[in-house]
Design a protein around this motif. Structure first.
Motif, short mmCIF file in Angstrom:
data_model
loop_
_atom_site.label_atom_id
_atom_site.label_comp_id
_atom_site.label_asym_id
_atom_site.label_seq_id
_atom_site.Cartn_x
_atom_site.Cartn_y
_atom_site.Cartn_z
N ASP A 164 0.83 -1.21 0.00
CA ASP A 164 0.00 0.00 0.00
C ASP A 164 0.87 1.25 0.00
O ASP A 164 0.56 2.23 -0.70
N ARG A 221 2.48 1.61 -3.46
CA ARG A 221 1.51 1.87 -4.53
C ARG A 221 1.01 3.31 -4.49
O ARG A 221 0.74 3.92 -5.53
N GLN A 258 -1.16 6.38 -4.69
CA GLN A 258 -2.45 6.66 -5.32
C GLN A 258 -2.59 6.01 -6.70
O GLN A 258 -3.60 6.21 -7.37
N ARG A 259 -1.61 5.25 -7.10
CA ARG A 259 -1.69 4.59 -8.40
C ARG A 259 -2.72 3.46 -8.38
O ARG A 259 -3.05 2.91 -7.34
N ALA A 260 -3.22 3.10 -9.56
CA ALA A 260 -4.26 2.08 -9.66
C ALA A 260 -3.73 0.70 -9.30
O ALA A 260 -4.45 -0.11 -8.69
N THR A 261 -2.49 0.39 -9.66
CA THR A 261 -1.91 -0.92 -9.36
C THR A 261 -0.49 -0.74 -8.82
O THR A 261 0.15 0.30 -9.03
N GLU A 289 1.97 -0.45 -11.75
CA GLU A 289 1.96 0.89 -12.34
C GLU A 289 2.78 1.86 -11.49
O GLU A 289 3.52 2.70 -12.03
N SER A 346 -3.83 -5.94 -6.32
CA SER A 346 -2.62 -5.13 -6.13
C SER A 346 -2.11 -5.19 -4.71
O SER A 346 -1.43 -4.28 -4.24
N ALA A 351 -3.70 -4.91 -1.98
CA ALA A 351 -4.31 -3.91 -1.09
C ALA A 351 -4.58 -4.54 0.28
O ALA A 351 -5.21 -5.59 0.39
N PRO A 362 -1.01 -6.97 -11.93
CA PRO A 362 -1.15 -5.80 -11.05
C PRO A 362 -0.23 -5.82 -9.84
O PRO A 362 0.13 -4.76 -9.32
#
Length: 378
Positions: free
Chosen positions: A219, A222, A224-227, A230, A267, A269, A282
């Motif tokens: 987390d 990552r 604020q990225r979607a995955t 990414e 991802s 999360a 992801p």
């Protein structure tokens, strides 16, 4: 553009240490003026394989050798306790094998001991407690410097707290549930499978010992990225300055076990551990490439911002022969974590050992180092 995640509290503490003349004996506890531009993935660190493992009892080793000498040979290595590895060997990546034992007592018997005329009961209270256990092979290769996952975690946490500002530590966790052959019908323990509840227990035990601000989590990386993928491809990893004093966990298992861990956590999360996930998925950020032979493929992953772990040696072969080809290739690959069974030579074999060039705790990564990275600053 790299993220800026300056940890004001830790930075302030290290400034105070500098003013007072130093608060830690750790040789990697300081900050340099260039570290804000060096990311944690632009450094190469030394690690150990099966870091908890102690040498087999010699009497059991001799019996195992009489039955399966080719297997016994591969098990003939051991390590210092974890904190001593961090302090005296500069280790910043370790590996722990865990077995699920929610009721306790599943691994309190060492049934191979009957072969040397001893009772199988270990008499070790920690093995009767509920929770994950740490060992290599049930019944046979069970000598460990910390019997439970919680004990190992506390040792890591305590060392980390005593050495603020240390380089980030990776803890690779293998969830083990394999059944071993029992040709003499001694009643070897059959491990419990790692279902989702068992994998959740890994996260739960980590979070019972470490505060979130002391962890490098999916987390956090990552953002604020979607995955997760990414994020590392576009933004990179946290700066080395921000990662200092923190511990990162990753799941060693690929395939079904990994997929169970990811299920319900896209991802990763809300998860604690990174996973060995393929590029293009992801969750891809940490990748395990145990064999460094195809070093150019590892170099390409490193250039793309993936963090890679590889192994300089395996199954005691290099220590016995003295062949440094695999070690040298691993270092050349730019993999961020170079894992070994021999951070020091084994006097029974050859002069083979693995260290970061220059005998530093870490060095600027030879593949993706920024121009202002200096080994002496790490």
């Amino acid at each position: 553009m790299k993220r800026s995640r300056v940890l004001a509290g830790i930075t302030g503490f290290c400034w105070l240490c500098a003013v007072l003349g130093g608060c830690s004996d750790s040789s990697d506890s300081g900050y340099s003026g260039t570290e804000s531009s060096v990311a944690m993935n632009q450094v190469q660190y030394l690690g150990t394989h099966n870091s908890y493992k102690q040498l087999l009892r010699r009497d059991l080793f001799e019996i195992l050798t009489s039955f399966v000498p080719e297997v016994a040979m591969t098990l003939d290595y051991g390590h210092l306790p974890l904190a001593e590895q961090f302090t005296s060997q500069g280790i910043r990546q370790i590996e722990l094998d865990v077995f699920y034992d929610p009721e306790g007592g599943l691994y309190s018997q060492r049934r191979a001991l009957v072969l040397v005329g001893e009772e199988p009961a270990s008499g070790i209270p920690a093995l009767d407690e509920p929770g994950l256990k740490v060992l290599h092979v049930q019944e046979i290769d069970y000598e460990t410097s910390c019997y439970t996952f919680l004990d190992c975690l506390r040792e890591i946490r305590n060392w980390s707290g005593d050495n603020p500002g240390h380089l980030p530590i990776l803890v690779l966790v293998e969830a083990k549930d394999g059944v071993i052959d029992d040709p003499l019908d001694l009643g070897f323990t059959i491990p419990l499978a790692f279902d989702v509840a068992a994998l959740d227990a890994i996260d739960d035990e980590v979070l019972s010992v470490f505060d979130p601000e002391n962890l490098i989590t999916p987390d956090w990386v990552r953002g604020q990225r979607a995955t997760l993928e990414e994020a590392i491809l576009a933004d990179g990893w946290p700066s080395l300055a921000d990662a200092r004093g923190r511990v990162m966990f990753a799941l060693d298992n690929p395939g079904t076990t990994r997929d169970k861990y990811i299920e319900g956590h896209p991802s990763l999360a809300g998860r604690v551990l990174f996973t060995d996930s393929d590029p293009g998925t992801p969750e891809a950020a940490f990748i395990k490439k145990n064999d460094p032979t195809d070093y150019m493929a590892i170099q390409e992953l490193v250039r793309l911002n993936y963090m890679v772990r590889t192994r300089a040696d395996a199954e005691t072969e290099q220590a016995r022969t003295g062949d440094t080809t695999r070690r040298d290739t691993a270092l050349l690959s730019g993999a961020q974590w170079i894992s070994t069974d021999y951070p020091v030579r084994d006097a029974r074999f050859t002069d083979y050992k693995v260290s970061i060039p220059g005998d530093n705790i870490a060095r600027c990564n030879p593949v993706n180092l920024p121009n202002d990275c200096q080994d002496s600053d790490l």
